[in-house]
Design a protein around this motif. Structure first.
Motif, PDB file in Angstrom:
ATOM      1  N   TRP A 189      -1.560   8.171   6.317  1.00 44.77           N
ATOM      2  CA  TRP A 189      -2.367   8.381   5.104  1.00 44.77           C
ATOM      3  C   TRP A 189      -2.192   7.165   4.197  1.00 44.77           C
ATOM      4  CZ3 TRP A 189      -5.173  12.682   2.995  1.00 44.77           C
ATOM      5  CH2 TRP A 189      -5.473  12.575   1.621  1.00 44.77           C
ATOM      6  N   CYS A 190      -3.275   6.427   3.949  1.00 47.25           N
ATOM      7  CA  CYS A 190      -3.248   5.278   3.037  1.00 47.25           C
ATOM      8  C   CYS A 190      -3.933   5.696   1.749  1.00 47.25           C
ATOM      9  CB  CYS A 190      -3.952   4.076   3.669  1.00 47.25           C
ATOM     10  SG  CYS A 190      -3.814   2.574   2.691  1.00 47.25           S
ATOM     11  N   HIS A 191      -3.182   5.677   0.668  1.00 49.26           N
ATOM     12  CA  HIS A 191      -3.651   6.325  -0.559  1.00 49.26           C
ATOM     13  C   HIS A 191      -4.545   5.448  -1.426  1.00 49.26           C
ATOM     14  CE1 HIS A 191      -3.616   9.652  -3.297  1.00 49.26           C
ATOM     15  NE2 HIS A 191      -3.182   8.898  -4.299  1.00 49.26           N
ATOM     16  N   GLY A 192      -4.477   4.135  -1.278  1.00 50.55           N
ATOM     17  CA  GLY A 192      -5.317   3.259  -2.085  1.00 50.55           C
ATOM     18  C   GLY A 192      -4.680   2.806  -3.376  1.00 50.55           C
ATOM     19  N   ASP A 193      -3.365   2.955  -3.510  1.00 56.29           N
ATOM     20  CA  ASP A 193      -2.631   2.445  -4.671  1.00 56.29           C
ATOM     21  C   ASP A 193      -1.763   1.262  -4.259  1.00 56.29           C
ATOM     22  OD1 ASP A 193      -3.533   4.132  -6.648  1.00 56.29           O
ATOM     23  OD2 ASP A 193      -1.866   5.527  -6.511  1.00 56.29           O
ATOM     24  N   PHE A 194      -1.663   0.275  -5.144  1.00 63.19           N
ATOM     25  CA  PHE A 194      -0.632  -0.745  -5.007  1.00 63.19           C
ATOM     26  C   PHE A 194       0.648  -0.173  -5.603  1.00 63.19           C
ATOM     27  CE2 PHE A 194      -3.823  -4.276  -4.616  1.00 63.19           C
ATOM     28  CZ  PHE A 194      -3.355  -4.720  -3.389  1.00 63.19           C
ATOM     29  N   ALA A 195       1.713  -0.217  -4.844  1.00 63.54           N
ATOM     30  CA  ALA A 195       2.955   0.403  -5.299  1.00 63.54           C
ATOM     31  C   ALA A 195       4.148  -0.434  -4.887  1.00 63.54           C
ATOM     32  CB  ALA A 195       3.072   1.815  -4.724  1.00 63.54           C
ATOM     33  N   GLU A 196       5.302  -0.042  -5.409  1.00 62.72           N
ATOM     34  CA  GLU A 196       6.545  -0.765  -5.126  1.00 62.72           C
ATOM     35  C   GLU A 196       7.702   0.218  -5.134  1.00 62.72           C
ATOM     36  OE1 GLU A 196       9.299  -4.130  -7.424  1.00 62.72           O
ATOM     37  OE2 GLU A 196       7.176  -3.862  -7.953  1.00 62.72           O
ATOM     38  N   ARG A 197       8.573   0.125  -4.140  1.00 64.60           N
ATOM     39  CA  ARG A 197       9.788   0.943  -4.103  1.00 64.60           C
ATOM     40  C   ARG A 197      10.934   0.154  -4.698  1.00 64.60           C
ATOM     41  NH1 ARG A 197      10.932   3.873   1.537  1.00 64.60           N
ATOM     42  NH2 ARG A 197      12.477   4.858   0.181  1.00 64.60           N
ATOM     43  N   THR A 198      11.700   0.784  -5.570  1.00 71.56           N
ATOM     44  CA  THR A 198      12.837   0.122  -6.204  1.00 71.56           C
ATOM     45  C   THR A 198      14.112   0.403  -5.396  1.00 71.56           C
ATOM     46  OG1 THR A 198      13.418   2.009  -7.605  1.00 71.56           O
ATOM     47  CG2 THR A 198      11.726   0.502  -8.436  1.00 71.56           C
ATOM     48  N   PRO A 199      15.195  -0.311  -5.677  1.00 75.66           N
ATOM     49  CA  PRO A 199      16.427  -0.121  -4.898  1.00 75.66           C
ATOM     50  C   PRO A 199      16.975   1.303  -4.914  1.00 75.66           C
ATOM     51  CG  PRO A 199      16.532  -2.183  -6.111  1.00 75.66           C
ATOM     52  CD  PRO A 199      15.291  -1.476  -6.580  1.00 75.66           C
ATOM     53  N   HIS A 200      16.714   2.064  -6.004  1.00 77.22           N
ATOM     54  CA  HIS A 200      17.209   3.440  -6.064  1.00 77.22           C
ATOM     55  C   HIS A 200      16.105   4.444  -5.729  1.00 77.22           C
ATOM     56  CE1 HIS A 200      16.275   2.015 -10.226  1.00 77.22           C
ATOM     57  NE2 HIS A 200      15.471   3.055 -10.174  1.00 77.22           N
ATOM     58  N   ASP A 201      15.108   3.991  -4.955  1.00 78.54           N
ATOM     59  CA  ASP A 201      14.026   4.844  -4.450  1.00 78.54           C
ATOM     60  C   ASP A 201      13.073   5.346  -5.523  1.00 78.54           C
ATOM     61  OD1 ASP A 201      14.421   4.683  -1.698  1.00 78.54           O
ATOM     62  OD2 ASP A 201      16.020   6.177  -1.758  1.00 78.54           O
ATOM     63  N   GLU A 247       0.835  -1.198   0.000  1.00 75.02           N
ATOM     64  CA  GLU A 247       0.000   0.000   0.000  1.00 75.02           C
ATOM     65  C   GLU A 247       0.874   1.253   0.000  1.00 75.02           C
ATOM     66  OE1 GLU A 247      -3.178   0.456  -0.209  1.00 75.02           O
ATOM     67  OE2 GLU A 247      -3.942  -1.596  -0.008  1.00 75.02           O
ATOM     68  N   LEU A 248       0.571   2.167  -0.906  1.00 74.67           N
ATOM     69  CA  LEU A 248       1.260   3.452  -0.948  1.00 74.67           C
ATOM     70  C   LEU A 248       0.733   4.320   0.193  1.00 74.67           C
ATOM     71  CD1 LEU A 248       3.265   5.219  -2.610  1.00 74.67           C
ATOM     72  CD2 LEU A 248       1.273   6.128  -3.808  1.00 74.67           C
ATOM     73  N   VAL A 249       1.639   4.791   1.049  1.00 72.01           N
ATOM     74  CA  VAL A 249       1.232   5.563   2.223  1.00 72.01           C
ATOM     75  C   VAL A 249       2.083   6.813   2.347  1.00 72.01           C
ATOM     76  CG1 VAL A 249       0.503   3.482   3.457  1.00 72.01           C
ATOM     77  CG2 VAL A 249       2.821   4.369   3.801  1.00 72.01           C
ATOM     78  N   CYS A 250       1.614   7.730   3.193  1.00 70.81           N
ATOM     79  CA  CYS A 250       2.395   8.896   3.592  1.00 70.81           C
ATOM     80  C   CYS A 250       2.344   8.948   5.111  1.00 70.81           C
ATOM     81  CB  CYS A 250       1.832  10.168   2.975  1.00 70.81           C
ATOM     82  SG  CYS A 250       2.935  11.606   3.137  1.00 70.81           S
ATOM     83  N   THR A 251       3.508   8.945   5.738  1.00 72.41           N
ATOM     84  CA  THR A 251       3.572   8.755   7.185  1.00 72.41           C
ATOM     85  C   THR A 251       3.605  10.043   7.992  1.00 72.41           C
ATOM     86  OG1 THR A 251       5.994   8.612   7.144  1.00 72.41           O
ATOM     87  CG2 THR A 251       4.763   6.555   6.847  1.00 72.41           C
ATOM     88  N   LYS A 252       3.672  11.195   7.309  1.00 73.74           N
ATOM     89  CA  LYS A 252       3.686  12.476   8.009  1.00 73.74           C
ATOM     90  C   LYS A 252       2.754  13.455   7.311  1.00 73.74           C
ATOM     91  CE  LYS A 252       8.354  12.000   9.933  1.00 73.74           C
ATOM     92  NZ  LYS A 252       9.679  12.634  10.111  1.00 73.74           N
ATOM     93  N   PRO A 253       2.259  14.463   8.026  1.00 82.15           N
ATOM     94  CA  PRO A 253       1.279  15.389   7.440  1.00 82.15           C
ATOM     95  C   PRO A 253       1.887  16.259   6.342  1.00 82.15           C
ATOM     96  CG  PRO A 253       1.941  16.137   9.617  1.00 82.15           C
ATOM     97  CD  PRO A 253       2.538  14.772   9.447  1.00 82.15           C
ATOM     98  N   PHE A 254       1.009  16.747   5.474  1.00 83.66           N
ATOM     99  CA  PHE A 254       1.404  17.639   4.382  1.00 83.66           C
ATOM    100  C   PHE A 254       0.315  18.697   4.209  1.00 83.66           C
ATOM    101  CE2 PHE A 254      -0.451  13.694   2.854  1.00 83.66           C
ATOM    102  CZ  PHE A 254      -1.506  14.113   2.052  1.00 83.66           C
ATOM    103  N   PRO A 255       0.627  19.843   3.627  1.00 83.24           N
ATOM    104  CA  PRO A 255      -0.305  20.994   3.644  1.00 83.24           C
ATOM    105  C   PRO A 255      -1.603  20.795   2.892  1.00 83.24           C
ATOM    106  CG  PRO A 255       1.932  21.728   3.181  1.00 83.24           C
ATOM    107  CD  PRO A 255       1.947  20.233   3.111  1.00 83.24           C
ATOM    108  N   SER A 256      -1.624  19.920   1.880  1.00 82.77           N
ATOM    109  CA  SER A 256      -2.839  19.801   1.069  1.00 82.77           C
ATOM    110  C   SER A 256      -3.692  18.604   1.455  1.00 82.77           C
ATOM    111  CB  SER A 256      -2.495  19.752  -0.424  1.00 82.77           C
ATOM    112  OG  SER A 256      -1.774  18.573  -0.732  1.00 82.77           O
ATOM    113  N   MET A 257      -3.537  18.095   2.680  1.00 79.66           N
ATOM    114  CA  MET A 257      -4.527  17.140   3.158  1.00 79.66           C
ATOM    115  C   MET A 257      -5.890  17.831   3.141  1.00 79.66           C
ATOM    116  SD  MET A 257      -2.769  15.108   6.352  1.00 79.66           S
ATOM    117  CE  MET A 257      -2.488  16.613   7.284  1.00 79.66           C
ATOM    118  N   PRO A 258      -6.960  17.140   2.767  1.00 83.58           N
ATOM    119  CA  PRO A 258      -8.270  17.798   2.752  1.00 83.58           C
ATOM    120  C   PRO A 258      -8.618  18.407   4.106  1.00 83.58           C
ATOM    121  CG  PRO A 258      -8.389  15.627   1.728  1.00 83.58           C
ATOM    122  CD  PRO A 258      -7.037  15.730   2.344  1.00 83.58           C
TER     123      PRO A 258
END
Length: 644
Positions: free
Chosen positions: A494-506, A459-470
């Motif tokens: 924040w759980c975004h609802g996308d399936f995602a993958e991080r690669t070795p070079h980010d 799951e693609l997530v964001c672990t800290k707040p950001f200014p454009s959260m609704p």
């Protein structure tokens, strides 16, 4: 590791805004800069405000309750105005250049834009429009739309828009919830060379919105005046603009968190959710992305193909704050042929070209090769969004469009009206990947146990707040829908609802949506909007709709349980498609319609879209025991209709 298809030259890297910003901050590379941007949230966003030249009073506090999601508050003492930031430029230079297929071409200077905003603002004030009032628009991507939005936001009114191809019910499902005081619309539009008159739909919508006190109509097809005369309290743009002399625009500075836009969810499980975004968050996020991730500079000529029903319209109009020329196009991207947008790029010396992954794939299949036919020497960046960019499309861009180009694939969405992951102009472009997490966005990929993973889907997530959260959802007083949308899966994440993958070079690979939202051609649509139309037909007892991965995209498949004695023949398929096209929009029309004897449901009676989606892709359904009729899933295995 995926191959790097393009690496910026040292000279090019040195010229970017991002390199300049890193020097000022004292960071040697992007990895170090990104780490700082999420470790020192306050320092980063304060630096963005200053570096991007945000107009307004910043205040002494950057972040309050910064450990809470939701709950964190950015710049609690700031005062600003979104429109003031977009209207900094003056003079006779082009602010807007507009094309509507081959029918219309117009230029609007900065002085003309400011004058029209002033005139419209005066009219709004005469109507009693005040901060917080909603102004709703069903408009093409044309200059009048931007003028109306800037006039509204200059005085603190809240803007919401959709495109004129939406069906009547689709419009009302959105705007009836927010009770607009003013409705901005048009007599019609051009698409695929055809004149589309929407006067009847406009009349029906106006009658069904009792909160609307006044109507403003753009005369696009020549029927605007007649339409205005047929409606109560309606005037045309030309009539209003001629009634007021231009004055300096008055900008009402309001708190950072004052509502700016209301955008709408796709309506997967019901009528669309109304997502309220704040002026400061939108302005700051967009400034960061445009300046640092896309390297947009004063004097650039910027374009993104979009409609007013997609968040990319809200995103691209913010580039006006960068003192650029905004290029607008409305109509079919393939009329009269697939070269029309590249013709526009050449004629206007476009520097930034924004489009969808689906367009690039369609252009590739059509054999379009602008590298041989067009002068794109001014073009520095092509961005792609809406859906994952296919491997073949990476090759297509560099082989057939331009070989020295920053290909910026990016992903975010309506929920944050910005990007979670984006292009990075100082890094190599790797085939099949988005270059990295956007600055200030603590992006990660979690497994089911909320543990970060690499090299596997999660799951693609964001672990800290950001200014454009609704700010909140409209008509959600206890924030239950808001919390369920983003924070039910992982607490304070924040759980975004996308399936995602991080690669070795980010780098980031997006594998598609992890919920039931459909995404054909990169346009997010909801199944409920389709059900609301097709299930009104007497021939259809029940329906289930899913997205099938097909040809590097997603196609919509509609399964229908028909009334007794009804057969799914060509005539019925045609009627179903026409009902959906008229009632929702052309984008909602399914690619496949398949009759089935039963539809799987939970014990509480809810249909199970996700289970069917897994079955048709040959994947296991983990919780079939929770279904009231698990045997129904067997009806969806190995359907021959899904193979072509």
């Amino acid at each position: 590791m995926n191959q790097a298809i393009w690496t910026p030259s040292a000279a090019r890297v040195a010229e970017t805004n991002l390199t300049d910003f890193m020097k000022k901050i004292g960071k040697s590379d992007y990895a170090a800069l990104h780490a700082w941007s999420v470790d020192d949230i306050e320092g980063f966003w304060e630096a963005i405000w200053d570096y991007c030249g945000i107009v307004g009073e910043r205040g002494d506090t950057v972040l309050r309750d910064g450990e809470k999601m939701p709950g964190a508050t950015f710049f609690p003492h700031a005062r600003l105005n979104y429109a003031e930031n977009l209207l900094q430029e003056k003079g006779a230079g082009d602010a807007l250049v507009f094309r509507a297929e081959a029918q219309v071409e117009r230029r609007v200077s900065w002085d003309e834009l400011r004058a029209d905003v002033s005139r419209l603002q005066q009219w709004f004030k005469s109507l009693g429009i005040k901060p917080g009032d909603r102004i709703a628009a069903m408009m093409p991507n044309m200059p009048e739309t931007i003028v109306a939005m800037l006039a509204a936001t200059s005085m603190g009114a809240v803007w919401s828009s959709c495109s004129p191809d939406f069906g009547e019910k689709g419009v009302l499902d959105r705007f009836s919830q927010i009770e607009p005081a003013l409705f901005v619309t048009v007599d019609g539009y051009w698409y695929n060379g055809k004149r589309i008159d929407i006067s009847e739909k406009v009349s029906a919508v106006c009658k069904a919105l009792p909160s609307v006190r006044n109507v403003l109509i753009a005369d696009f097809l020549g029927g605007g005046s007649a339409l205005a005369e047929s409606l109560a309290a309606a005037r045309t743009f030309d009539d209003v603009l001629q009634s007021f002399a231009p004055h300096p625009v008055e900008f009402t500075r309001l708190p950072f968190n004052h509502p700016l836009y209301i955008l709408f969810s796709s309506g997967t499980t019901g009528i669309p959710k109304c997502i309220v975004h704040c002026a400061g968050g939108v302005l700051l996020q967009h400034a960061k992305e445009h300046v640092l991730h896309l390297d947009i500079k004063p004097g650039d000529r910027v374009y993104h193909f979009t409609t007013c029903g997609w968040m990319m319209w809200n995103w691209i109009v913010s580039t006006l704050a960068r003192r650029i020329t905004l290029l607008l196009y409305d109509g079919s991207p393939f009329y009269p042929d697939g070269n029309v947008q590249f013709d526009f790029a050449q004629a206007e010396k476009m520097t930034y070209f924004g489009t969808s992954a689906k367009f690039l794939d369609a252009a590739r299949k059509a054999g379009i090769e602008p590298i041989k036919t067009h002068d794109l020497s001014h073009l520095r960046c092509i961005s792609s969004t809406g859906s994952p960019l296919a491997t073949e499309s990476f090759h297509y861009v560099y082989q057939s469009i331009k070989n020295d180009i920053h290909l910026s694939s990016m992903s975010g969405g309506t929920d944050l009206v910005a990007c979670l992951v984006a292009g990075v102009p100082v890094l190599p472009v790797h085939i099949g990947e988005i270059q990295g997490a956007a600055l200030g966005m603590a992006v990660d990929v979690f497994d089911q146990d909320a543990k970060p993973v690499r090299g596997e889907k999660g799951e693609l997530v964001c672990t800290k707040p950001f200014p454009s959260m609704p700010l909140y959802f409209w008509n959600d007083p206890k924030s239950e829908k808001y919390h369920a949308a983003y924070f039910d899966r992982f607490e304070n994440i924040w759980c975004h609802g996308d399936f995602a993958e991080r690669t070795p070079h980010d780098g980031i690979i997006i594998h598609g949506r992890s919920d039931a939202t459909l995404n054909p051609g990169g346009v997010r649509i909801g199944t409920a909007e389709i059900y609301n139309q097709v299930e009104q037909m007497p021939e259809v007892l029940e329906a289930l709709c899913v997205g099938q991965e097909w040809d590097h995209d997603v196609r919509v498949v509609l399964f229908a349980r028909l009334a007794e004695g009804v057969t799914l023949d060509d005539a019925l398929e045609k009627r179903i498609r026409e009902v959906i096209r008229k009632g929702a929009s052309p984008r909602h029309v399914p690619a496949k319609i398949i009759a089935v004897a039963d539809i799987p449901r939970t014990k509480s009676g809810k249909i199970t879209e996700l289970a069917v989606r897994e079955i048709i892709h040959g994947r296991a359904v983990k919780n079939s025991e929770a279904l009231a009729n698990p045997g129904a899933l067997d009806l969806y295995r190995h359907l021959p209709q899904l193979q072509d």
